[in-house]
Design an enzyme around this catalytic site. Structure first.
Site, PDB file in Angstrom:
ATOM      1  CB  SER A  20      -1.089   0.055   1.349  1.00 23.63           C
ATOM      2  OG  SER A  20      -0.261  -0.181   2.338  1.00 23.63           O
ATOM      3  CG  ASP A 311      -3.630   5.686   6.652  1.00 22.20           C
ATOM      4  OD1 ASP A 311      -2.428   5.447   6.872  1.00 22.20           O
ATOM      5  OD2 ASP A 311      -3.985   5.187   5.705  1.00 22.20           O
ATOM      6  CG  HIS A 314      -0.610   4.010   4.432  1.00 23.57           C
ATOM      7  ND1 HIS A 314      -1.723   3.330   5.172  1.00 23.57           N
ATOM      8  CD2 HIS A 314       0.169   2.752   3.809  1.00 23.57           C
ATOM      9  CE1 HIS A 314      -1.979   2.223   4.730  1.00 23.57           C
ATOM     10  NE2 HIS A 314      -1.095   1.741   3.917  1.00 23.57           N
TER      11      HIS A 314
END
Length: 346
Positions: A20, A311, A314
């Site tokens: 991600s 977040d 990340h």
């Protein structure tokens, strides 16, 4: 068929593998996946102001690396093979195979219901290779093209998260056994990429995962030292593995990026980089906004650019931009044995 690319481009294409941290939307095409960034406020600072599947308030490291190379961002592979595809992008111009939730091991599918683990990402690359070979008509011409391209690999964090979050894995493997297995599995996949044309590799180590908001809230807002210790052990092994791989494969060159050192520098010297908040996420719930994912109803910080974390896991767009600059231009404390700029010159 021959290829020409303008002088502003420092490489013909960027092929991205990973999780991600560099996913640009592949998971949007996975119906069962719960690891998706396809809703507000993801993308709030992206040029379109809309969510794209990137786990960021805007661009991620893959986008900034492409910019450094003078390229457009590599599109998600699944967007190119989708039946609803209106994308005219060419495989020769670069592709992203990265998938949120992906790990070196395939087992992460159990945690996120559906992702594209590294083995499958490389399978997709081999399919793309065969399609390109058909189009170009010559294996030698394709090899000439691919030898000048950059192959970026950003993966490993989810495997370590998976280990520390699983009593079953910890019962079956010592941390050292698990890390050693990660490295041997990664080496096998890098070898497959090399066997199908990859020559210039940009490989990122694992960051200080114990310092992400999701882990800090488990430890009274302090970094989880055990997770960080094994991130360092993994990175040490990765540097050794890459050196071995280079000795064993003619023409293979690489730049290793020490994500751990770069993130630690940001958290140690935040004001130097323009950050004010090193612990809390910008978007999330609970303490440090680290108790849950970034959702439409989540609390949002007032200044996104002064947060290192967007977040619970990340980096923010601002932090990703700094990482990409260090990848490309970085001194030896972040890049070894060379940086990406030097890699391109070989």
């Amino acid at each position: 068929m021959s290829f020409y690319y303008c002088e502003a481009q420092k490489a013909p294409a960027l092929y991205v593998f990973g999780d991600s941290l560099v996913d640009v939307g592949n998971n949007n095409y996975l119906k069962l996946s719960i690891a998706k960034a396809n809703h507000y406020p993801y993308g709030i600072d992206f040029p379109t102001k809309k969510p794209t599947g990137r786990f960021s308030n805007g661009k991620n490291a893959a986008d900034f690396i492409a910019e450094e190379l003078g390229l457009a961002s590599s599109p998600p592979y699944l967007s190119l093979v989708s039946k609803a595809n209106n994308n005219n992008a060419s495989l020769f111009d670069g592709v992203s195979f990265a998938s949120a939730g992906a790990g070196i091991f395939d087992a992460n599918d159990d945690r996120f219901r559906q992702s594209i683990p590294l083995t499958k990402q490389v399978d997709y690359y081999l399919q793309a290779y065969e399609e390109m070979r058909k189009q170009i008509g010559s294996a030698a011409s394709l090899q000439s093209h691919l030898s000048r391209c950059v192959f970026a690999v950003v993966i490993g964090s989810n495997d370590l998260f998976g280990y520390f979050d699983s009593s079953d894995l910890r019962h079956k493997n010592t941390p050292q056994q698990y890390v050693d297995s990660m490295l041997s599995s990664l080496k096998a996949q890098l070898q497959r990429i090399y066997d199908y044309g990859g020559r210039k590799f940009e490989i990122a180590g694992v960051g200080a995962i114990g310092c992400c908001p999701a882990y800090r809230v488990k430890n009274k807002t302090e970094c989880v030292s055990e997770a960080n210790l094994w991130a360092v052990k993994y990175n040490d092994g990765l540097k050794s593995t890459l050196h071995q791989l280079q000795l064993q494969n003619k023409g293979l060159t690489y730049s290793y990026f020490d994500t751990y050192a770069a993130l630690t520098d940001l958290t140690t010297n935040p004001s130097f980089y323009g950050f004010a908040e090193v612990r809390a996420a910008c978007c999330g719930v609970g303490e440090l906004r680290g108790n849950g994912p970034c959702l439409v109803v989540s609390s949002l910080c007032s200044n996104r650019d002064d947060h290192i974390f967007w977040d619970q896991y990340h980096p923010s767009q601002a932090a990703s931009r700094i990482f990409a600059d260090k990848i490309f231009n970085g001194p030896s404390q972040y890049t070894s044995p060379i940086n990406m700029r030097q890699l391109l010159a070989l």
